[in-house]
Design a protein around this motif. Sequence first.
Motif, PDB file in Angstrom:
ATOM      1  N   TYR A 281       0.831  -1.283   0.241  1.00 22.18           N
ATOM      2  CA  TYR A 281      -0.093   0.090  -0.236  1.00 22.18           C
ATOM      3  C   TYR A 281       0.942   1.364  -0.227  1.00 22.18           C
ATOM      4  CZ  TYR A 281      -2.871   3.707   1.734  1.00 22.18           C
ATOM      5  OH  TYR A 281      -3.498   5.088   1.991  1.00 22.18           O
ATOM      6  N   LEU A 282       2.049   1.299   0.974  1.00 20.12           N
ATOM      7  CA  LEU A 282       2.916   2.373   0.866  1.00 20.12           C
ATOM      8  C   LEU A 282       3.620   2.668  -0.097  1.00 20.12           C
ATOM      9  CD1 LEU A 282       4.245   2.067   4.577  1.00 20.12           C
ATOM     10  CD2 LEU A 282       2.434   3.820   3.600  1.00 20.12           C
ATOM     11  N   ARG A 283       4.110   1.631  -1.023  1.00 17.36           N
ATOM     12  CA  ARG A 283       4.766   1.544  -2.333  1.00 17.36           C
ATOM     13  C   ARG A 283       3.885   2.181  -3.201  1.00 17.36           C
ATOM     14  NH1 ARG A 283       5.095  -0.687  -7.180  1.00 17.36           N
ATOM     15  NH2 ARG A 283       3.345  -2.113  -6.721  1.00 17.36           N
ATOM     16  N   ILE A 284       2.446   1.735  -3.369  1.00 13.02           N
ATOM     17  CA  ILE A 284       1.479   2.340  -4.209  1.00 13.02           C
ATOM     18  C   ILE A 284       1.418   3.922  -4.059  1.00 13.02           C
ATOM     19  CG2 ILE A 284      -0.523   2.134  -5.382  1.00 13.02           C
ATOM     20  CD1 ILE A 284      -0.525  -0.706  -5.102  1.00 13.02           C
ATOM     21  N   THR A 285       0.914   4.267  -2.964  1.00 13.96           N
ATOM     22  CA  THR A 285       0.603   5.583  -2.516  1.00 13.96           C
ATOM     23  C   THR A 285       1.897   6.529  -2.233  1.00 13.96           C
ATOM     24  OG1 THR A 285       0.794   4.998  -0.108  1.00 13.96           O
ATOM     25  CG2 THR A 285      -1.515   4.680  -1.187  1.00 13.96           C
ATOM     26  N   LEU A 286       2.965   6.236  -2.157  1.00  9.62           N
ATOM     27  CA  LEU A 286       4.159   7.197  -2.110  1.00  9.62           C
ATOM     28  C   LEU A 286       4.445   7.532  -3.467  1.00  9.62           C
ATOM     29  CD1 LEU A 286       6.096   5.744   0.877  1.00  9.62           C
ATOM     30  CD2 LEU A 286       5.056   7.919   1.004  1.00  9.62           C
ATOM     31  N   SER A 287       4.193   6.440  -4.339  1.00 13.29           N
ATOM     32  CA  SER A 287       4.743   6.851  -5.937  1.00 13.29           C
ATOM     33  C   SER A 287       3.683   7.162  -6.595  1.00 13.29           C
ATOM     34  CB  SER A 287       5.414   5.516  -6.326  1.00 13.29           C
ATOM     35  OG  SER A 287       6.640   5.076  -5.418  1.00 13.29           O
ATOM     36  N   ALA A 288       2.334   7.526  -6.049  1.00 13.69           N
ATOM     37  CA  ALA A 288       1.346   7.541  -6.897  1.00 13.69           C
ATOM     38  C   ALA A 288       1.328   9.228  -7.744  1.00 13.69           C
ATOM     39  CB  ALA A 288      -0.299   7.622  -5.902  1.00 13.69           C
ATOM     40  N   SER A 289       0.873   9.051  -8.852  1.00 13.13           N
ATOM     41  CA  SER A 289       0.812  10.374  -9.628  1.00 13.13           C
ATOM     42  C   SER A 289      -0.540  11.086  -9.278  1.00 13.13           C
ATOM     43  CB  SER A 289       1.007  10.105 -11.127  1.00 13.13           C
ATOM     44  OG  SER A 289       2.298   9.471 -11.329  1.00 13.13           O
ATOM     45  N   SER A 308      -8.473  11.342  -5.373  1.00  6.57           N
ATOM     46  CA  SER A 308      -8.107  12.918  -5.757  1.00  6.57           C
ATOM     47  C   SER A 308      -8.269  13.575  -4.518  1.00  6.57           C
ATOM     48  CB  SER A 308      -9.275  13.621  -6.787  1.00  6.57           C
ATOM     49  OG  SER A 308      -9.235  12.874  -7.926  1.00  6.57           O
ATOM     50  N   SER A 309      -9.100  13.260  -3.555  1.00  8.28           N
ATOM     51  CA  SER A 309      -9.092  13.839  -2.217  1.00  8.28           C
ATOM     52  C   SER A 309      -7.777  13.405  -1.443  1.00  8.28           C
ATOM     53  CB  SER A 309     -10.316  13.259  -1.374  1.00  8.28           C
ATOM     54  OG  SER A 309     -10.331  13.745  -0.174  1.00  8.28           O
ATOM     55  N   GLU A 310      -7.310  12.121  -1.382  1.00  7.58           N
ATOM     56  CA  GLU A 310      -6.071  12.002  -0.925  1.00  7.58           C
ATOM     57  C   GLU A 310      -4.790  12.660  -1.315  1.00  7.58           C
ATOM     58  OE1 GLU A 310      -5.713   9.897   1.683  1.00  7.58           O
ATOM     59  OE2 GLU A 310      -5.840   7.922   1.112  1.00  7.58           O
ATOM     60  N   TRP A 311      -4.862  12.942  -2.663  1.00  8.48           N
ATOM     61  CA  TRP A 311      -3.701  13.909  -3.302  1.00  8.48           C
ATOM     62  C   TRP A 311      -3.859  14.971  -2.798  1.00  8.48           C
ATOM     63  CZ3 TRP A 311       0.443  13.117  -6.531  1.00  8.48           C
ATOM     64  CH2 TRP A 311       0.958  14.044  -7.149  1.00  8.48           C
ATOM     65  N   GLU A 312      -4.945  15.817  -2.535  1.00  2.98           N
ATOM     66  CA  GLU A 312      -5.112  17.058  -2.029  1.00  2.98           C
ATOM     67  C   GLU A 312      -4.812  17.265  -0.661  1.00  2.98           C
ATOM     68  OE1 GLU A 312      -5.285  19.743  -4.014  1.00  2.98           O
ATOM     69  OE2 GLU A 312      -5.737  18.490  -5.859  1.00  2.98           O
TER      70      GLU A 312
END
Length: 781
Positions: A281-289, A308-312
Motif C-alpha cells: 500500500y505504501l509503495r503504491i501511494t508514495l509513488s502515486a501520480s 483525488s481527495s487523498e492527493w489534495e
Amino acid sequence: MVDEQKTFKKYIRTFWVIYGISVLFVIFLFFMIAQGRLGFMPSFEELENPENYLATEVISADGKVLGSYFKQENRLEVSYEEFTPDLIHALLCTEDVRFYRHSGIDLRGLLRVFKGILTGDSSSGGGSTISQQLAKMLFPRENSNKLQLIVRKFKEWVIAVKLEKSYTKEEILTMYLNKYDFLNLAVGIKSASQIYFNSSPDSLKLHEVAMLVGMAKNSSLYNPVRREELTRKRRNVVLSQMRKYDYITREQYDSLTALPLGLDYQKVDFKSGLAPYLREYLRITLSASKPDRSKYASWQYQKFKEDSSEWETNSWYGWCRKNFKPDGSNYDIYKDGIKIYTTIDSRMQRYAEEAVTEHLKLDLQPDFDAHLKTLRNPPFPNGSDREMVENLLDRSITQSERYRLGRLAGLDLNQIKKKFNEPVEMTVFTWDGDKDTIMSPIDSIKHYLSFFRSSFMAMDLATGQVKAYVGGPNYKHFMYDMVKGGKRQVGSTVKPFLYTLAMQNGLSPCTKVPNVRQQFILPDGNIWEAKNSSPQREGEMVTLKWGLANSVNQISAWVMKQYNPQAVVNVMKKMGVYSPIDPVPSMFLGTSDITLYEMVGAYGTFGNKGVYTQPFFVTHIEDKHGNVIARFKPERHVAIDEQTAYLMINLMRGVIEGGSGGRLRWHEIYGRIEGPIAGKTGTTQNHSDGWFCGVTPQIAAAAWTGADLRSVHFDNISEGQGANMALPIWGRFMKKVYADETLPYKPDAADFEKPMNFTINLDCDEENNTQSQPTRFEDFF
C-alpha cells in the motif's frame, strides 16, 4: 674479443631501447586510458559521486526493518563505524593484506599471485587490490576479446589509482563492502547480513564474517544456499588467513572451523515478511501520480474521487511526485535509499498476523470445509441460481493470468473455458502449506473461492498511529488488500452511528423504547418493515443499551424514525467515513460498503472523547544520509461532543458485558480479556460478512471476515455471525498484546475517562427503579 664486446653492447643497447620503448608505450597507454581515448573513463565528478542504486527501507516504530523497495539492487548502505573489526581484518587478510601500503596497485601482490599459481597455493590471495575490485564494481564494462580484456584491466588500475586519490582507505573499504553482490539479492554487507544470518554488520559473529568475506572471491561459486560444504571450506580458508596474520588464535581457529555455516536464511520476497499488505500500500501511494480521470475505468469514479481527495489532503499520498531532491529530480523509492519510518509496531503486527492465521486455520476454515461437504456444487450454497454461478465463474476466469495468456494466443472464451476443464499440474494454497497436485484450473478457482479471508487493523487512540495492518490471510495467494482497498457491507457495526444521534439529542443508554415492529413509507409508496432476527423481549419496553447490546433491529428502526437517514450519514462523515452511503431507512442494517480502515478511524472517535483522528501509517522519511526530509501528522477534528462519545462507550460496553460481544469475557481461547472494552459485532445478509469493531482506552481495532464472493458463506447465523467470524481475531490479538510486558498497552492501565460535570445515571437498573415507567408508547415521551 672486441667483436664480442661490440655484440654485447649492441644487445645492451637493444635491451634498453626495447625497455624504453615499452615503458614509453605503457606510459602512453595509461595516458590514453586516463584521457578516455580507449573507451569510457569516469570523470572526477563520477568518481566523487558514482551512480549507485540504494534500496528504500521500510522501518517499524520499534526499529525493525519490515522490507525494502528496489529494482536493480537490494543494496543498503552502512557506515565504516558499523563494521566489526573482525570484518575488516578478515577482508584484508584474504583479499588485500597490503591494502594500507599501496596506492591502488600492488606489484608485490601480483608477484605473490604468480608465485601462488606456480606452487598451487590458492590461499595466497587475489591479484587485484580491493581498490581495483571496487573499480570493477563501480564501472563495469562488457568486453568480447582478449585485447579488450587487457585494456579493461589497465583501466581498472587507472581507476583504482584515481579512487585512492579521491577517497580515504576507510571510505574505499566502506564502498567495497556496501557494493559487493553477495548473491540471492544481497547487495552490500548489510543486506547480506540480514539475508544470510538475520543480523546486522555490527552484530556478525566471527565465523559469519569469515563466510561472507569468503564469498567475495566468487559469490556464484561460493553460494551458501546451494553449495554449503564448498562455502564452508572457503570460510575456513579465510579463518586460516586470519590465523596466519595473528588475528585469531590457534584455539579459535580449531573451534570455528568445526562449526557449520549456521545460516538463518531470509529469502528476499516482497510477498513475505511482516506487513506485506501495508508495504505494498505504501509503495503504491508514495509513488502515486496525480489522479487522472482518463486512467480510471468508467465504474471507478468513486475511486477517482477518493484518490483525488487523498492527493489534495494527505501529504504522504504521491509524496515522491510532490517532492524534489536537491538536483531538482523527484525522489525514487527504488534507488534513492530513503528510509520510511512507519507507525507499525513489529510485535503487534506479528500478533495481528498470528491472530488472523490462527482463527482461519484452526477455527473457521475447518468448520466451513465440513459445511462444503454438504453442498452439491461447492463452494456455492444449495439452491444457488445456476446462471449466477456460471457468471461468477466466468468473471473469475477472465480475471486470471491463464485467461490473459489464452487471449494473447488468439483463443476465444469458449476455447479458454474448455482448457480450464483440463487437469494440469499446479501448486495450490492450503493452511498446511502449499500443495503440489493435479487439478483443472476451474477446480482451482473453486478451491480458492472456498477460503475465508480476514483483515484487521489496530490504531493507537492517543496518536492515530496504526500499529498493526493485515490486509488478508496470505499475501502470496490472496493479494487483495481488504483494509484500505476492499469495501464490504458493515452490518450492524453501523448502528452505533445511529445511536450517536439519539445520545446527541438528549436520550441516554437507559432510555426505554418499545421493542415492536417499525414500518417506513418509502418514496415510491411502498412500505418497508424492520424485523428482529429473534423474538426475545418482543413487545416489551427495553433500554437502548439492551437494544444495541443484542443488535435488535426494531430498536434501531425506532431510533431511525425519530430522526432521518441523512442525519446518520452526516454523523458518519464527521467521524471519517468517506465511502458513499445511501440515506435510506434500512441503512442501519449496514448495507453500505465501507473499508475497515474507515471503521477503525470512526470507532476511535468514540474512545477519543469525540475527536476524530485519521489513522496514519508513516511518521517521517529520511534521505540516504539520515536527514529528515518529511514529517507526517494525522488530521484531527472534533466530530461529536465529549458527553455523546462517553455515552456511546457506555452503550457499546453493554455489547461486551451482556450482548453479542460477550465471548471476549468468557471464551477460553480468545476471551477472558480483562479491562474496559466497548465494541459492536456486525453480520450482513446471508451471513456473507462478519465484523467486530472494538475500542479500549488505548486502542481501536476492527476485524472483518468473509469469502471473496458474497455468495459463498455459512448457511446459519450461529457460524456466520460477526461474533464467530471476526470477533475471535480481535480477541486473540488483544490477548497477545496484553500478555507482552514490553508493550505499553495493559488492561488495567486506564479506564474510559468520564467528562467533567457528567451527571447522567448509567446504572439502568437503578435508574429504572427510581422512576415510574410508562406502559404506553404515547406516555413514554
